[in-house]
Write a protein that holds these residues in place. Structure first.
Motif, PDB file in Angstrom:
ATOM      1  N   TYR A  27       0.833  -1.201   0.000  1.00 26.09           N
ATOM      2  CA  TYR A  27       0.000   0.000   0.000  1.00 26.09           C
ATOM      3  C   TYR A  27       0.864   1.247   0.000  1.00 26.09           C
ATOM      4  N   ARG A  28       1.992   1.169   0.700  1.00 28.15           N
ATOM      5  CA  ARG A  28       2.854   2.355   0.724  1.00 28.15           C
ATOM      6  C   ARG A  28       3.450   2.624  -0.644  1.00 28.15           C
ATOM      7  N   ILE A  29       3.791   1.561  -1.372  1.00 28.85           N
ATOM      8  CA  ILE A  29       4.289   1.781  -2.730  1.00 28.85           C
ATOM      9  C   ILE A  29       3.199   2.400  -3.592  1.00 28.85           C
ATOM     10  N   CYS A  30       1.976   1.919  -3.430  1.00 32.19           N
ATOM     11  CA  CYS A  30       0.871   2.502  -4.212  1.00 32.19           C
ATOM     12  C   CYS A  30       0.659   3.971  -3.854  1.00 32.19           C
ATOM     13  N   VAL A  31       0.825   4.286  -2.569  1.00 31.74           N
ATOM     14  CA  VAL A  31       0.675   5.681  -2.160  1.00 31.74           C
ATOM     15  C   VAL A  31       1.689   6.539  -2.886  1.00 31.74           C
ATOM     16  N   ARG A  32       2.916   6.038  -2.987  1.00 31.79           N
ATOM     17  CA  ARG A  32       3.922   6.810  -3.705  1.00 31.79           C
ATOM     18  C   ARG A  32       3.666   6.823  -5.195  1.00 31.79           C
ATOM     19  N   ALA A  33       3.012   5.771  -5.681  1.00 27.53           N
ATOM     20  CA  ALA A  33       2.691   5.739  -7.109  1.00 27.53           C
ATOM     21  C   ALA A  33       1.727   6.853  -7.475  1.00 27.53           C
ATOM     22  N   LEU A  34       0.915   7.278  -6.518  1.00 30.23           N
ATOM     23  CA  LEU A  34      -0.015   8.360  -6.800  1.00 30.23           C
ATOM     24  C   LEU A  34       0.525   9.698  -6.343  1.00 30.23           C
ATOM     25  N   THR A  35       1.737   9.703  -5.831  1.00 28.81           N
ATOM     26  CA  THR A  35       2.287  10.875  -5.158  1.00 28.81           C
ATOM     27  C   THR A  35       1.242  11.447  -4.217  1.00 28.81           C
ATOM     28  N   ALA A  36       0.857  10.632  -3.283  1.00 24.54           N
ATOM     29  CA  ALA A  36      -0.119  11.078  -2.297  1.00 24.54           C
ATOM     30  C   ALA A  36       0.624  11.581  -1.079  1.00 24.54           C
ATOM     31  N   ILE A  37       0.310  12.801  -0.691  1.00 24.73           N
ATOM     32  CA  ILE A  37       0.958  13.390   0.479  1.00 24.73           C
ATOM     33  C   ILE A  37      -0.087  13.442   1.572  1.00 24.73           C
ATOM     34  N   ILE A  38       0.058  12.566   2.537  1.00 30.93           N
ATOM     35  CA  ILE A  38      -1.013  12.386   3.524  1.00 30.93           C
ATOM     36  C   ILE A  38      -0.536  12.855   4.879  1.00 30.93           C
ATOM     37  N   THR A  39      -1.382  13.572   5.566  1.00 28.62           N
ATOM     38  CA  THR A  39      -1.063  13.974   6.938  1.00 28.62           C
ATOM     39  C   THR A  39      -2.032  13.266   7.862  1.00 28.62           C
ATOM     40  N   TYR A  40      -1.511  12.465   8.776  1.00 29.27           N
ATOM     41  CA  TYR A  40      -2.380  11.742   9.704  1.00 29.27           C
ATOM     42  C   TYR A  40      -2.446  12.496  11.014  1.00 29.27           C
ATOM     43  N   HIS A  41      -3.658  12.667  11.543  1.00 30.04           N
ATOM     44  CA  HIS A  41      -3.822  13.339  12.838  1.00 30.04           C
ATOM     45  C   HIS A  41      -4.379  12.367  13.857  1.00 30.04           C
ATOM     46  N   ASP A  42      -3.979  12.534  15.093  1.00 33.51           N
ATOM     47  CA  ASP A  42      -4.552  11.758  16.203  1.00 33.51           C
ATOM     48  C   ASP A  42      -4.391  10.269  15.989  1.00 33.51           C
ATOM     49  N   ARG A  43      -3.189   9.844  15.716  1.00 36.99           N
ATOM     50  CA  ARG A  43      -3.027   8.432  15.397  1.00 36.99           C
ATOM     51  C   ARG A  43      -3.265   7.529  16.588  1.00 36.99           C
ATOM     52  N   GLU A  44      -3.378   8.106  17.779  1.00 39.61           N
ATOM     53  CA  GLU A  44      -3.636   7.216  18.917  1.00 39.61           C
ATOM     54  C   GLU A  44      -5.046   6.645  18.879  1.00 39.61           C
ATOM     55  N   ASN A  45      -5.915   7.236  18.048  1.00 38.45           N
ATOM     56  CA  ASN A  45      -7.288   6.728  17.977  1.00 38.45           C
ATOM     57  C   ASN A  45      -7.476   5.702  16.883  1.00 38.45           C
ATOM     58  N   ARG A  46      -6.380   5.141  16.390  1.00 35.54           N
ATOM     59  CA  ARG A  46      -6.516   4.219  15.260  1.00 35.54           C
ATOM     60  C   ARG A  46      -7.349   3.006  15.627  1.00 35.54           C
ATOM     61  N   PRO A  47      -8.096   2.455  14.676  1.00 32.68           N
ATOM     62  CA  PRO A  47      -9.018   1.358  14.982  1.00 32.68           C
ATOM     63  C   PRO A  47      -8.301   0.110  15.492  1.00 32.68           C
ATOM     64  N   ARG A  48      -8.965  -0.574  16.429  1.00 28.14           N
ATOM     65  CA  ARG A  48      -8.398  -1.793  17.003  1.00 28.14           C
ATOM     66  C   ARG A  48      -9.202  -3.008  16.567  1.00 28.14           C
ATOM     67  N   ASN A  49      -8.691  -4.182  16.882  1.00 28.43           N
ATOM     68  CA  ASN A  49      -9.381  -5.415  16.503  1.00 28.43           C
ATOM     69  C   ASN A  49     -10.780  -5.461  17.073  1.00 28.43           C
ATOM     70  N   GLY A  50     -11.695  -6.003  16.281  1.00 29.52           N
ATOM     71  CA  GLY A  50     -13.063  -6.145  16.750  1.00 29.52           C
ATOM     72  C   GLY A  50     -13.876  -4.875  16.595  1.00 29.52           C
ATOM     73  N   GLY A  51     -13.340  -3.894  15.911  1.00 30.78           N
ATOM     74  CA  GLY A  51     -14.103  -2.667  15.721  1.00 30.78           C
ATOM     75  C   GLY A  51     -14.414  -2.459  14.253  1.00 30.78           C
ATOM     76  N   ILE A  52     -15.182  -1.428  13.982  1.00 28.67           N
ATOM     77  CA  ILE A  52     -15.507  -1.088  12.601  1.00 28.67           C
ATOM     78  C   ILE A  52     -14.990   0.319  12.333  1.00 28.67           C
ATOM     79  N   CYS A  53     -14.288   0.473  11.224  1.00 28.95           N
ATOM     80  CA  CYS A  53     -13.773   1.791  10.882  1.00 28.95           C
ATOM     81  C   CYS A  53     -14.680   2.378   9.806  1.00 28.95           C
ATOM     82  N   VAL A  54     -15.288   3.538  10.059  1.00 27.57           N
ATOM     83  CA  VAL A  54     -16.126   4.163   9.032  1.00 27.57           C
ATOM     84  C   VAL A  54     -15.488   5.477   8.602  1.00 27.57           C
ATOM     85  N   ALA A  55     -15.628   5.778   7.316  1.00 25.15           N
ATOM     86  CA  ALA A  55     -15.024   7.011   6.800  1.00 25.15           C
ATOM     87  C   ALA A  55     -15.905   7.557   5.686  1.00 25.15           C
ATOM     88  N   ASN A  56     -15.727   8.836   5.358  1.00 22.39           N
ATOM     89  CA  ASN A  56     -16.472   9.389   4.232  1.00 22.39           C
ATOM     90  C   ASN A  56     -15.771   8.976   2.926  1.00 22.39           C
TER      91      ASN A  56
END
Lengths: 152, 455
Positions: free
Chosen positions: B217-246
């Motif tokens: 996935y990281r190679i693909c990210v670079r393939a698109l030259t995607a510059i991503i800024t992640y905020h609040d990474r301590e809230n990342r989803p854990r096992n047994g949960g559902i991650c929803v996004a727009n």
């Protein structure tokens, strides 16, 4: 570019408007199914706000589309289904039915229609002509309620 | 003719050397960092330079337009007409108040009521909230892509040269580079997951599988030259949960999956997508549905519930809007994923449209055209916010819970929170909404049942 009725019906907020179909109809001239940009703008021009300096500008020319009288005429045409310049009891009933859906019984709607015609009718023909329509609404602030302001 | 021979071999030699150099650079600067998850910061520098050039270009256009007296087309983000946010009742009462002196509390019909519907209808024809969400957002400053600018005419030689240079760089340098990277990424993913699939189940397999997925996935990210800024990474989803996004485009998946390890949910496709999906599921349990199973809501819910209840399985990634929206708003969340009863980890994704519009207008472009457009934009810049987890409260039902999550995401991402269904892109609106309006209006004419029984 031309618009057909389906193009308008694709706007969700217009599709849920109880009088959506009547409004869409107002854009299309008699018997036609397509409206071009000029026709579209002509109809929208009714909703330009009335400015003071325009009132004194051109007394001898044709009346501008967004005058009070023309705005009222636009609303009158929404009621007048068969375009005979009169709102009959049947037409009023049909438009009322569009506005209230299934929530009011026929008898109640009928009596509302009768009362409205009774109050407005002056020449005794059991229908509302344009002049009578204007008289009933003479105190309503048409300029403000039937105008849309552009930002910027 | 003899003079051509040494020239020929010279050209061939040069070509060979430049290709080798290119690939070494590729390996050192892009693929190796991708494997280890570090970054040289080249993309950030690239982004800053581009911004400066865009600002200059926009100023040049505005100056040029003023000199030549061309009217400039300016997109207005907040709508073009003044709308008052009053309800049906208030508006109609106001109209009646100015019309007659009668008391306003008695429910009755007035001819002037029609003004309200008339004006509301015409307002929606001029500018409505829904249809503009299904086409790409309009930009206020120009980003040297002629596809996003309606003012592009010949303004000055310098500007046209710059634009031409941009086209050259994007199509002849960046595009082949990106395609090479994408190819590498996808083939590594397929081979890597297949190889890991042969290992016996256990910690080693999970560890390897995780890293193979992340690396590709990281190679693909670079393939698109995607510059991503992640905020609040301590809230990342854990096992047994559902991650929803727009949802804005299929790239959302790559963006989220390059920073975390998720189980995907989706329909099995044919072709290249199908190959990738089948390979991925060998290494770790994703939830893929056959086309026929997708229609069966209970089956889908049951499989998701089973997955979620197994604590050793990965968090599921779901996009509840069901379709791609143009990233100016969040539309209605389908309640299916909120009925399962697991912890929901909301994620807000906001793209910066200046460098390349990531929205996939699926009625206008197919998948391949879309990917080509992505790979010939400058870059994909976005911000990802991980919001704190939410669970359904006892007194709310699935729909209310879904709306609560949706508002949180909209607030964080700076998007407009709409109640309209994203499915309106393709389908007509349900009659139930019209009936609601009719019911409201009937109350104004005849009052509700309680009033009638009293009099």
């Amino acid at each position: 570019g031309l618009h057909s009725r389906e193009d308008f019906q694709r706007i969700p907020e217009l599709a849920i408007n109880p009088l959506g179909d009547r409004i869409i109809n107002a854009f299309f001239p008699e018997g036609e199914d397509q409206v071009n940009f000029r026709g579209f703008m002509r109809t929208l021009a009714h909703f330009r706000p009335i400015e003071d300096n325009e009132k004194s500008k051109d007394q001898n020319g044709p009346e501008p589309l967004n005058s009070r009288s023309n705005k009222l005429h636009f609303a009158f045409r929404l009621y007048d289904l068969d375009k005979d310049d009169k709102i009959s009891r049947d037409e009023l009933l049909q438009v009322l039915r569009m506005m209230v859906g299934v929530n009011i019984s026929d008898e109640q709607l009928g009596s509302i229609a009768d009362r409205t015609i009774q109050e407005a009718d002056q020449d005794g023909d059991s229908a509302i002509s344009f002049a009578e329509f204007v008289k009933v609404l003479e105190k309503v602030d048409v300029e403000q309620k039937m105008s849309i302001r552009f930002l910027h | 003719m003899f003079l051509l021979l040494p020239f020929d071999s010279l050209v061939v030699n040069l070509l060979g050397i430049s290709i080798t150099v290119l690939f070494t650079l590729l390996l050192v600067f892009i693929i190796v960092p991708a494997i280890f998850g570090v970054s040289f910061g080249i993309r950030k520098v690239y982004m800053k330079t581009l911004l400066k050039i865009f600002q200059w270009a926009t100023l040049r256009i505005e100056r040029g337009a003023k000199e030549k007296n061309h009217p400039l087309y300016k997109p207005y983000v907040n709508g073009i007409i003044a709308k008052e946010p009053t309800s049906l009742e208030e508006e109609i009462k106001e109209i009646r108040r100015s019309g007659s002196g009668k008391s306003l509390d008695t429910p009755e019909f007035e001819l002037s009521d029609i003004f309200y519907f008339c004006r509301k209808g015409i307002e929606t024809i001029m500018d409505d909230e829904v249809t503009k969400r299904f086409s790409a957002e309009e930009l206020e400053s120009w980003n040297l892509l002629s596809r996003t600018n309606y003012n592009f005419q010949y303004i000055s030689l310098r500007l046209t040269v710059l634009w031409g240079l941009g086209v050259l760089i994007r199509y002849c340098f960046l595009l082949p580079l990106r395609i090479a990277l994408a190819f590498t990424g996808i083939s590594l993913l397929v081979t890597g997951t297949t190889v890991v699939g042969y290992l016996p189940n256990g910690r080693c397999k999970d560890f390897l599988s995780k890293h193979v997925h992340l690396m590709c996935y990281r190679i693909c990210v670079r393939a698109l030259t995607a510059i991503i800024t992640y905020h609040d990474r301590e809230n990342r989803p854990r096992n047994g949960g559902i991650c929803v996004a727009n949802h804005t485009s299929p790239i959302d998946v790559i963006i989220l999956a390059s920073d975390g390890y998720y189980a995907m949910v989706g329909q099995i496709h044919g072709g290249l997508m199908g190959v990738i999906q089948r390979a991925m599921v060998k290494a770790c349990p994703h939830v893929w549905f056959e086309r026929s199973e997708v229609k069966d809501r209970h089956l889908v819910a049951r499989r998701l519930t089973e997955h979620v209840q197994d604590k050793s399985k990965l968090p599921i990634l779901i996009f509840p809007e069901g379709t791609c929206i143009n990233n100016t708003s969040v539309m209605m969340f389908k309640k299916g994923s909120f009925e399962i009863g697991a912890t929901v980890y909301p994620v807000a994704i906001k793209y910066d449209p200046q460098f390349g519009d990531a929205f996939w207008n699926s009625s206008k472009y197919g998948m391949v055209t879309y990917l080509l457009r992505m790979m010939t934009s400058w870059a994909i810049v976005c911000s990802v916010w991980y919001l704190p987890p939410m669970t359904r409260q006892p007194e709310e039902d699935a729909v209310q819970f879904a709306n609560r999550v949706k508002s949180a995401i909209a607030r964080q991402g700076g998007l407009v929170d709409l109640l309209w269904d994203g499915g309106l892109k393709r389908e007509k609106v349900k009659d139930a909404f019209k009936e609601e309006q009719q019911k409201l209006y009937s109350k104004m004419i005849v009052g509700s049942h309680e009033d009638r029984s009293r009099s």
